[in-house]
Design a protein around this motif. Structure first.
Motif, mmCIF file in Angstrom:
data_model
loop_
_atom_site.group_PDB
_atom_site.id
_atom_site.type_symbol
_atom_site.label_atom_id
_atom_site.label_comp_id
_atom_site.label_asym_id
_atom_site.label_seq_id
_atom_site.Cartn_x
_atom_site.Cartn_y
_atom_site.Cartn_z
ATOM 1 N N LYS A 12 18.516 35.899 74.657
ATOM 2 C CA LYS A 12 19.831 36.466 75.008
ATOM 3 C C LYS A 12 19.949 36.693 76.519
ATOM 4 O O LYS A 12 20.951 36.359 77.131
ATOM 5 N N ASP A 32 11.207 27.486 76.554
ATOM 6 C CA ASP A 32 11.223 28.294 75.341
ATOM 7 C C ASP A 32 10.303 27.637 74.315
ATOM 8 O O ASP A 32 10.099 26.426 74.341
ATOM 9 N N THR A 85 10.105 41.966 74.221
ATOM 10 C CA THR A 85 9.113 43.045 74.108
ATOM 11 C C THR A 85 9.654 44.081 73.109
ATOM 12 O O THR A 85 10.101 45.153 73.512
ATOM 13 N N ARG A 262 15.279 53.167 72.508
ATOM 14 C CA ARG A 262 13.850 52.846 72.643
ATOM 15 C C ARG A 262 13.349 53.114 74.060
ATOM 16 O O ARG A 262 12.201 53.519 74.250
#
Ligand SMILES: NC(=O)c1ccc[n+]([C@@H]2O[C@H](COP(=O)([O-])OP(=O)(O)OC[C@H]3O[C@@H](n4cnc5c(N)ncnc54)[C@H](O)[C@@H]3O)[C@@H](O)[C@H]2O)c1
Length: 361
Positions: A12, A32, A85, A262
């Motif tokens: 993203k 990727d 992550t 988070r």
């Protein structure tokens, strides 16, 4: 070579960064691990929910994707790393995608030319320093350069950031990163250069401050509402003080989504690791939950329509959505809840909650 930039992780954020830099005039090679996805990028058939991504991709002439790490490292000395992550159940970040990448770099061996490994991922403070020795032995410097963007406006946010945060390995790479941002941003943002650990702490603290401001606004709003007053009037007055400001000082749903909750929790974990106080982060998290409880207990009707259940309008993200948590809480109290949103979001909610709700577009 000077004008070449490699980007590892075209998810993203990474894909948008690649497109932004290409538009600014750089030659971009993106790596990727997902071959199908790489093919879609190269054939320009990729479907993206992020505004303008498909447009930028179709117009791009100097951006290509690959699955070859060797090619990616050879392509440029400037390597931005934008792998995921995710948070672990403990609240720490899972750095294993970056660690896995470093293993691949080890397999490639020591580089002849100095390379610059620039971590854009969200990391627990200290992570960049922890990989420094290993990467230095392979002739890579390690810098930290997170982005402050929101899904739904990533390309726009990248073009006009309030601030550019550079945790530089040294002055030379700090200047290179600064120049890259000066070239692709359109609003002359403030550039903040510091060490990687200072930048890692800054990234989390900034989000922690915002969550605290939102939680404070909702705490005061609940208090005003419980007293029979109008929260908006009170918060608007408080926000008029220039030391405070009106942004993020509105009464509404608590904060949610893939970053704020988070990052706030991770800052508390890092503070505990350093034997420092984490009370504000912890209280913010608790206050956000208590605001939801207040909203649920103060609801007195027999039916409700929730217009939008993603964590913010015009996004597809249900992660830690307070809007969805509110809808679920009401339905579990026996209230008839109708959810309105776009068909893609409704399908996702239906898969999880079935006939707990009725659904309307
Ligand atoms: N998306 C956001 O809104 C946002 C905002 C702020 C910060 N961030 C941070 O940016 C980072 C990236 O987030 P994202 O949302 O773009 O993640 P994502 O999951 O969308 O993308 C990660 C990409 O990396 C690829 N990848 C994984 N391992 C790889 C490897 N070894 N080599 C090459 N590619 C690999 C995956 O295939 C995937 O396409 C995270 O640390 C996140 O916390 C994201």
């Amino acid at each position: 070579m000077q004008n070449n930039i490699s980007i590892i992780g075209l998810g993203k954020l990474g894909l948008c960064f690649a497109l932004t830099l290409e538009k600014a005039g750089y030659n971009i090679l993106g790596l990727d691990i997902n071959p199908e996805y790489v093919k879609e990028i190269n054939e320009k058939t990729l479907i993206s929910h992020e505004p303008d991504v498909e447009n930028f991709l179709k117009k791009s002439t100097n951006f290509r994707a690959t699955t070859s790490i060797e090619e990616t490292i050879q392509f440029s000395n400037i390597i931005f790393v934008v792998v995921a992550t995710p948070s672990l159940p403990s609240g720490r970040y899972d750095h294993s995608q970056i660690d896995g990448l470093i293993q691949k770099l080890e397999a490639l061996g020591r580089q002849v030319d100095q390379k610059h490994f620039i971590v854009c991922c969200t990391t627990l403070p200290g992570y960049c320093d922890s990989i420094k020795d290993k990467l230095s032995s392979l002739n890579y410097s390690v810098s930290y350069n997170p982005e402050f963007i929101a899904q739904g406006t990533i390309l726009k946010d990248q073009a006009s950031p309030d601030m550019v945060l550079i945790g530089q390995a040294n002055d030379e790479i700090g200047q290179i990163i600064e120049d890259i941002y000066k070239k692709h941003t359109i609003n002359n943002p403030k550039i903040c250069r510091m060490t990687p650990i200072e930048a890692e702490i800054t990234k989390l603290s900034l989000n922690c401050f915002l969550t605290t401001k939102i939680a404070f606004a909702n705490m005061i709003g609940d208090l005003v509402k419980a007293s029979g007053g109008n929260p908006d009037l009170v918060l608007s007055a408080i926000g008029s003080d220039s030391r405070i400001g009106p942004k993020y000082l509105k009464y509404g749903y608590g904060y949610g989504g893939p970053c704020f909750p988070r990052d706030n929790r991770a800052l508390a974990i890092y503070a505990n690791d350093k034997n420092c106080a984490s009370d504000i982060s912890t209280a913010t998290d608790t206050s956000n939950k208590k605001h939801l409880d207040f909203m649920l207990t103060s609801f007195k009707d027999i039916s409700a329509t929730i217009d939008g259940v993603t964590y913010k309008p015009n996004s597809m993200i249900l992660e830690e959505s307070q809007q969805l948590a509110y809808a679920v809480g009401l339905a579990k109290k026996g209230i008839k809840v109708t959810i309105k949103d776009n068909p893609i979001v409704l399908k996702k909610v239906k898969e999880i909650y079935g006939d707990l709700f009725t659904y309307a577009i």
